[in-house]
Enzyme design. Structure first.
Site, PDB file in Angstrom:
ATOM      1  N   TRP A 264      30.210 -16.882 -52.589  1.00  0.00           N
ATOM      2  CA  TRP A 264      31.069 -17.465 -53.619  1.00  0.00           C
ATOM      3  C   TRP A 264      30.912 -18.982 -53.653  1.00  0.00           C
ATOM      4  O   TRP A 264      30.943 -19.593 -54.725  1.00  0.00           O
ATOM      5  CB  TRP A 264      32.530 -17.104 -53.336  1.00  0.00           C
ATOM      6  CG  TRP A 264      33.499 -17.717 -54.312  1.00  0.00           C
ATOM      7  CD1 TRP A 264      33.939 -17.180 -55.482  1.00  0.00           C
ATOM      8  CD2 TRP A 264      34.166 -18.985 -54.196  1.00  0.00           C
ATOM      9  NE1 TRP A 264      34.821 -18.026 -56.104  1.00  0.00           N
ATOM     10  CE2 TRP A 264      34.976 -19.146 -55.331  1.00  0.00           C
ATOM     11  CE3 TRP A 264      34.152 -20.000 -53.236  1.00  0.00           C
ATOM     12  CZ2 TRP A 264      35.772 -20.274 -55.544  1.00  0.00           C
ATOM     13  CZ3 TRP A 264      34.929 -21.123 -53.434  1.00  0.00           C
ATOM     14  CH2 TRP A 264      35.730 -21.260 -54.576  1.00  0.00           C
ATOM     15  N   HIS A 265      30.725 -19.590 -52.500  1.00  0.00           N
ATOM     16  CA  HIS A 265      30.678 -21.045 -52.431  1.00  0.00           C
ATOM     17  C   HIS A 265      29.409 -21.631 -53.039  1.00  0.00           C
ATOM     18  O   HIS A 265      29.424 -22.780 -53.492  1.00  0.00           O
ATOM     19  CB  HIS A 265      30.821 -21.518 -50.986  1.00  0.00           C
ATOM     20  CG  HIS A 265      32.238 -21.531 -50.500  1.00  0.00           C
ATOM     21  ND1 HIS A 265      32.851 -20.414 -49.984  1.00  0.00           N
ATOM     22  CD2 HIS A 265      33.163 -22.517 -50.462  1.00  0.00           C
ATOM     23  CE1 HIS A 265      34.095 -20.726 -49.644  1.00  0.00           C
ATOM     24  NE2 HIS A 265      34.313 -21.988 -49.926  1.00  0.00           N
ATOM     25  N   GLY A 266      28.329 -20.915 -53.026  1.00  0.00           N
ATOM     26  CA  GLY A 266      27.114 -21.490 -53.572  1.00  0.00           C
ATOM     27  C   GLY A 266      25.965 -20.515 -53.638  1.00  0.00           C
ATOM     28  O   GLY A 266      25.910 -19.531 -52.880  1.00  0.00           O
TER      29      GLY A 266
ATOM     30  N   PHE B 240      31.060 -25.644 -57.144  1.00  0.00           N
ATOM     31  CA  PHE B 240      31.221 -24.224 -56.852  1.00  0.00           C
ATOM     32  C   PHE B 240      32.060 -23.514 -57.912  1.00  0.00           C
ATOM     33  O   PHE B 240      32.237 -22.334 -57.856  1.00  0.00           O
ATOM     34  CB  PHE B 240      31.852 -24.031 -55.476  1.00  0.00           C
ATOM     35  CG  PHE B 240      31.176 -24.848 -54.400  1.00  0.00           C
ATOM     36  CD1 PHE B 240      29.794 -24.896 -54.323  1.00  0.00           C
ATOM     37  CD2 PHE B 240      31.920 -25.586 -53.501  1.00  0.00           C
ATOM     38  CE1 PHE B 240      29.168 -25.657 -53.350  1.00  0.00           C
ATOM     39  CE2 PHE B 240      31.290 -26.329 -52.515  1.00  0.00           C
ATOM     40  CZ  PHE B 240      29.921 -26.369 -52.446  1.00  0.00           C
TER      41      PHE B 240
END
Length: 517
Positions: A348-350, A517
């Site tokens: 999800w973050h990157g 993000f």
């Protein structure tokens, strides 16, 4: 619009005055107009995506509630609690009805849009890499789509809304524009916290009366957020970025120091944003839940995730980890659930394998902690939850330092520009540490530091951690409001002037990290 832009300094007072000037029943309209203007300020195109996601999830929520109301008519309320059923407006109704389509369809659409904008090039690059590894002549072209600001945050808020309506946890909102006001809530739409409809919708539909104490507390929280972002985070950027962007030229203590400084940079940057967002909401009488609670005083990685980015960790707990079975399954399955949740959190973050590794490291940390707690701790503690076990001061300090070290090491994968850089940093951190004096001098030279600058950084970090330490047991912003008036205003004015001077006099303003993000 960014909180750190001069425009926001004019935008917020105007919205504040308008919001409290109109009658209660019309305040949500002011908020809706503010949401639209705030999001469209940087470019009007992507609001169409935001409106589309809001329409899909709002419509699905209405279909779920309409169908459930029809199905539940005349149904007896006494049914088995083990049949996947849930309480809905005083009646027990099935959570596994044919209306599951209206849950799955919007989730697929929203996740699909998120994947298209955020992960398409990552997937294409991965496929291309596999083809090269097997000497397959296939070179796909990258899409290079611009990622809409806040899509990761408002997508999760919208998905959470549909899931909560499906579970019968909340009622579906009948008015689309009121629902859109929740999804596009301007203080949090770009970088969170990730709001829950059950918390925000009632406050939009039934606004609170003006509370001067809450507004004052909000302003104090905003000021502290600006201090963390503009003074600490942006200052640390000058020492962190040159090392991580050219990591192949550095070894040992330089990489370690850059990683430690990044540990504080990302905290001040992201928690600073959250403080400004939460403080802004308080000015409008809307209470947004905390997103950080002194995370670097955690004594385990599990505790760290109960204190860091709380809205995201809570979202993954409620909508991924628990539906997978959570801790109500066998030990091996529980470990798998934990690993899958953390890997998804990393993704999800990157869109890079370095983020997946970062999430995997946190998964491994927590699986290891659980194993030690269940099999290696004292027998009388094994059936207790970690938070209920009383520990000695040396134990708390030792585990606090260990947790900080583990979290900091994982941050090096998070900050690295790519996976190969992350691996290089991890492998070269121990290099040259046998000659600590030479490594220290080399680190100062490499990072452009000297004793005075290092002392200044240390002082700011000590102030940060002192406030966080007080925050372990107290509401710092409410507590500060009880100080003598002269003391409060001296700090207000001094801190504001200091931020302005530093920002205008060579301050290196950086975009908020989580905007990526």
């Amino acid at each position: 619009m960014l909180f750190t832009e001069v425009t926001f300094a004019f935008f917020l007072p105007i919205i504040f005055i308008l919001y409290w000037a109109v009658p209660k029943k019309q305040r949500w309209i002011v908020l809706l107009a503010a949401d639209i203007f705030f999001y469209m300020y940087g470019g009007p195109l992507f609001i169409l995506l935001l409106i589309g996601i809001a329409l899909v999830t709002w419509g699905s929520g209405r279909c779920i509630e309409t169908g459930r109301s029809r199905d539940s008519t005349g149904v007896e309320s006494a049914q088995s609690a083990n049949s996947g059923e849930t309480e809905y407006r005083g009646r027990t109704v099935s959570a596994n009805s044919s209306h599951i389509f209206y849950l799955i369809a919007p989730v697929v659409i929203v996740v699909g849009l998120l994947a298209l904008f955020k992960y398409a090039d990552f997937a294409i690059g991965t496929v291309a890499g596999i083809c090269r590894a097997f000497s397959i002549g296939f070179t796909p072209s990258a899409l290079k789509l611009a990622m809409p600001l806040g899509i990761s945050f408002y997508s999760f808020a919208a998905i959470g809304y549909v899931a909560d309506v499906y579970r019968g946890k909340i009622s579906a909102e009948r008015n689309f524009f009121r629902y859109f006001t929740f999804v596009a809530f301007f203080p949090t739409v770009l970088s969170g916290p990730i709001n829950r409809a059950e918390d925000i919708m009632p406050q939009i539909n039934d606004p609170a009366d003006f509370d001067a104490d809450a507004a004052s507390e909000g302003l104090r929280q905003m000021l502290w957020g600006f201090f963390k972002k503009l003074i600490i985070a942006d200052m640390l950027t000058r020492y962190v970025d040159p090392v991580f962007d050219n990591c192949e030229y550095f070894i040992g203590l330089t990489l370690i120091m850059a990683t430690v400084l990044y540990t504080f940079q990302i905290y001040c940057d992201f928690s600073g944003y959250s403080d400004i967002a939460i403080g802004t909401a308080k000015l409008l009488g809307i209470q947004v839940k905390d997103n950080f609670r002194s995370p670097y005083f955690s004594r385990s990685v599990k505790e760290f995730w109960s204190r860091w980015h709380i809205s995201l960790s809570g979202w993954f707990r409620d909508y991924v980890y628990i539906p997978l079975g959570g801790s109500r399954v066998g030990e091996a399955r529980h470990d798998l659930n934990l690993m899958l949740t953390m890997l998804l959190s990393g993704l999800w973050h990157g869109a890079d394998w370095s983020f997946v590794i970062w999430g995997g490291l946190h998964g491994i940390y927590q699986v290891t902690e659980d194993f030690c707690h269940k099999h290696l701790s004292k027998k009388e503690n094994r059936d207790k939850k970690e938070r209920d076990i009383k520990r000695s001061a040396p134990w708390n300090i030792g585990h606090g330092i260990l947790t900080f070290a583990l979290v900091s090491f994982a941050w090096s994968f998070f900050r690295a520009n790519n996976t190969s850089d992350a691996v290089y940093i991890a492998l070269h951190m121990p290099r040259g540490l046998r000659h600590i004096a030479d490594s220290y001098i080399m680190m100062l030279n490499n990072m452009g530091l000297d004793a005075l600058k290092l002392t200044g950084i240390a002082v700011l970090i000590v102030i940060l951690m002192a406030v966080d330490f007080i925050g372990l047991k107290h509401n710092v912003f409410a507590l500060y409001g009880k100080l003598p008036l002269a003391v409060r205003w001296t700090v207000y004015i001094g801190l504001t002037v200091y931020i302005i001077i530093v920002t205008l006099n060579g301050g290196q303003h950086q975009e908020f990290i989580y905007f990526r993000f």
